[in-house]
Motif scaffolding. Structure first.
Motif, mmCIF file in Angstrom:
data_model
loop_
_atom_site.group_PDB
_atom_site.id
_atom_site.type_symbol
_atom_site.label_atom_id
_atom_site.label_comp_id
_atom_site.label_asym_id
_atom_site.label_seq_id
_atom_site.Cartn_x
_atom_site.Cartn_y
_atom_site.Cartn_z
ATOM 1 N N CYS A 194 0.736 -1.285 -0.161
ATOM 2 C CA CYS A 194 -0.037 0.039 0.181
ATOM 3 C C CYS A 194 0.966 1.119 0.034
ATOM 4 N N ILE A 202 -8.902 -4.449 -9.985
ATOM 5 C CA ILE A 202 -9.319 -3.676 -9.080
ATOM 6 C C ILE A 202 -10.982 -3.634 -9.047
ATOM 7 N N TYR A 221 -9.164 -10.197 -7.220
ATOM 8 C CA TYR A 221 -9.275 -8.775 -6.958
ATOM 9 C C TYR A 221 -8.073 -8.152 -5.898
ATOM 10 N N ASP A 230 -7.301 -4.667 -3.493
ATOM 11 C CA ASP A 230 -7.654 -3.374 -3.108
ATOM 12 C C ASP A 230 -6.308 -2.727 -1.986
ATOM 13 N N THR A 246 -6.835 4.019 -2.150
ATOM 14 C CA THR A 246 -7.064 5.042 -3.281
ATOM 15 C C THR A 246 -5.746 5.193 -4.303
ATOM 16 N N ASN A 300 -4.166 2.169 -5.640
ATOM 17 C CA ASN A 300 -4.825 1.821 -6.709
ATOM 18 C C ASN A 300 -4.787 2.349 -7.965
ATOM 19 N N HIS A 320 -10.460 -2.876 -14.086
ATOM 20 C CA HIS A 320 -11.332 -3.024 -13.087
ATOM 21 C C HIS A 320 -11.959 -4.561 -13.062
#
Length: 517
Positions: free
Chosen positions: A246, A288, A308, A310, A313, A316, A326
């Motif tokens: 992240c 995503i 998927y 995550d 924000t 990603n 997506h």
């Protein structure tokens, strides 16, 4: 040849003491303009200058080539007791003798590599004395000397040297606490804080920028996107984890350098961590999910088939910018089914899991089927060859009890399209589900209709006779004759001529037979 130069021989050199050496230098300096190139070059390559160190040592007190010596002030400024210096303390830097010795090669600054090693020695010494705590950290004197003398003595050689020696005091947030000090190489350190590599101490930045623009060392505010990614891949085991990804991807999202060349390069590199998977994934292998707040629906877990991720924000946003989608395209979905069906449908522990996964798998097949007419990529090699020759078709095989089914994933050529259910009950072939979309999709890649693959050979064993049942059937056929002209898939046949109908009506006979083999 000049007389003073000619008198320098191995015998009289050894006899030179401190005073006689100074007198010799004074005389040679006065005669410099009368020396030939050969005479001067001979002096440069002769061990005739007395050397010593700040801390007297008999081993070091000997004759040296001029280029092996430093002026005494260099060692004094560096507080370097073992640096070999000219045995002439207090020599006037504006004197004729000083200029002559400098021309011979006596140094006003140590060799670059020697100075960098000195920086490391001082750093290590301070660390041993005080630990790695920044509170007590003192910048190496040699580093200050380097900064003060870079423009004059080191800038030219720096441009042609690829300095890999770590010598710049910095912090490394990903490896140590923010109070710990390490040394970093110029190409592995930046001015601003980052999660990838060293960040210069503020006092180091101030020191350099007091004397010159730090960019002359090749040090920038941030790494470029390519540089940062290369650092990440060098340390991917440490940096590319679910916990740190992240922060890493968020940081990359703020860097300059995103272009098509970079995106194309990343498309072939596995660098995205995925929960429950020990290996990293390529951008085309994860997605995503795009959440729609107004839609409230329960979606089956697709993990293992469509994965998927995550990371937040900012992170990603970086992944989307470098090619993560997506959701998979029809072409990608087909490739995923081919590549992942075996592992996705293996090790199922209960009926609930089985039915959930089969439902997901069948829904994916339907998406491909519905979009197949608008997706020419499915019919181009190499994907067409894979869809023809590899396993991906979901099929059903009736068990021997003719009640329960076994689900199978097979090649298109191993599955049959059911247009003869009596044959299915008798022989239990693997058949397509009763889904028109899947039937059409399978047929396009080689599945055959069952009726085209079965040869019937009916043998009546009883005696034909007219009965009430045969009469009723005769009447029913006559009334519905036109509706009977369809194939096994209930598709109308080409319209026959009217005389054929009339001939059939006239010649039709219906009998009942007790048994047929």
């Amino acid at each position: 040849m000049i007389e003073n130069v000619s008198r320098i021989s191995s015998d009289n050199i050894s006899a030179l003491n401190h005073e006689s050496m100074q007198m010799l230098i004074e005389n040679l300096a006065k005669e410099r303009n009368n020396m030939s190139y050969a005479d001067f070059n001979a002096l440069k390559n002769t061990k005739f200058l007395q050397g010593t160190t700040l801390k007297s040592n008999r081993k070091n007190e000997q004759k040296y080539f001029p280029h092996d010596l430093h002026f005494p002030f260099v060692a004094e400024q560096l507080i370097w007791s073992k640096l070999i210096i000219l045995d002439w303390y207090g020599i006037d830097s504006y004197s004729l003798e000083y200029a002559f010795l400098k021309e011979l090669g006596v140094r006003e600054a140590p060799d670059l590599q020697m100075l960098l090693k000195r920086i490391v020695q001082e750093h290590d010494y301070y660390q041993c004395q005080n630990g790695q705590r920044r509170k007590n950290y003192k910048l190496p004197i040699a580093l200050e000397f380097f900064a003060e003398n870079f423009q004059k003595h080191y800038s030219t050689i720096w441009k042609t040297s690829n300095i890999q020696q770590p010598f710049l005091p910095s912090r490394f947030l990903t490896k140590t606490n923010d109070t710990d000090i390490i040394l970093s190489a110029p190409d592995k350190v930046y001015k601003s804080s980052n999660p990838l590599c060293g960040t210069l101490l503020p006092e180091v930045v101030q020191l350099f920028e007091k004397h010159f623009n730090i960019s002359l060392l090749g040090i920038t505010e941030h790494p470029t996107l390519t540089q940062a990614f290369d650092i990440i891949m060098e340390r991917k085991t440490e940096l590319l984890t679910l916990e740190s990804a992240c922060h890493i991807f968020s940081y990359l999202n703020g860097l300059d350098g995103l272009n098509q060349v970079f995106i194309k390069r990343l498309s072939n590199i596995a660098f995205i961590p995925l929960e429950g998977v020990s290996t990293l994934m390529k951008p085309s292998h994860v997605f995503i999910k795009q959440f729609v707040p107004s839609v409230d629906e329960t979606i089956d877990d697709t993990s293992g088939l469509i994965d998927y991720v995550d990371f937040g924000t900012e992170a990603n946003a970086f992944l989307l910018a470098v090619g993560v989608l997506h959701s998979p395209s029809v072409q990608m979905l087909a490739e995923l089914l081919i590549e992942r069906q075996e592992t996705y449908l293996s090790n199922l522990t209960n009926d609930v899991n089985i039915h959930k996964k089969l439902r997901v798998y069948k829904e994916c097949l339907k998406k491909i089927a519905i979009a197949s007419t608008d997706t020419p990529e499915l019919y181009r090699n190499p994907l067409k060859t894979r869809l023809t020759n590899e396993r991906w078709c979901f099929g059903i095989q009736l068990n021997n009890d003719n009640k329960n089914f076994t689900y199978r994933i097979v090649k298109p050529t191993e599955i049959y399209l059911d247009d003869d259910h009596q044959c299915v009950l008798a022989h239990h072939p693997i058949c397509s589900p009763n889904e028109p979309e899947l039937t059409k999709l399978y047929e396009q890649f080689g599945a055959q209709w069952l009726s085209n693959c079965v040869k019937r050979d009916l043998k009546p064993t009883g005696k034909p006779k007219t009965t009430d049942k045969s009469k009723d059937l005769y009447t029913l056929i006559q009334s519905r004759l036109r509706f009977l002209f369809v194939n096994n898939r209930l598709e109308p046949l080409a319209s026959p001529h009217e005389e054929h109908f009339q001939s059939l009506r006239t010649n039709l006979s219906v009998y009942e037979v007790n048994n047929i083999e």
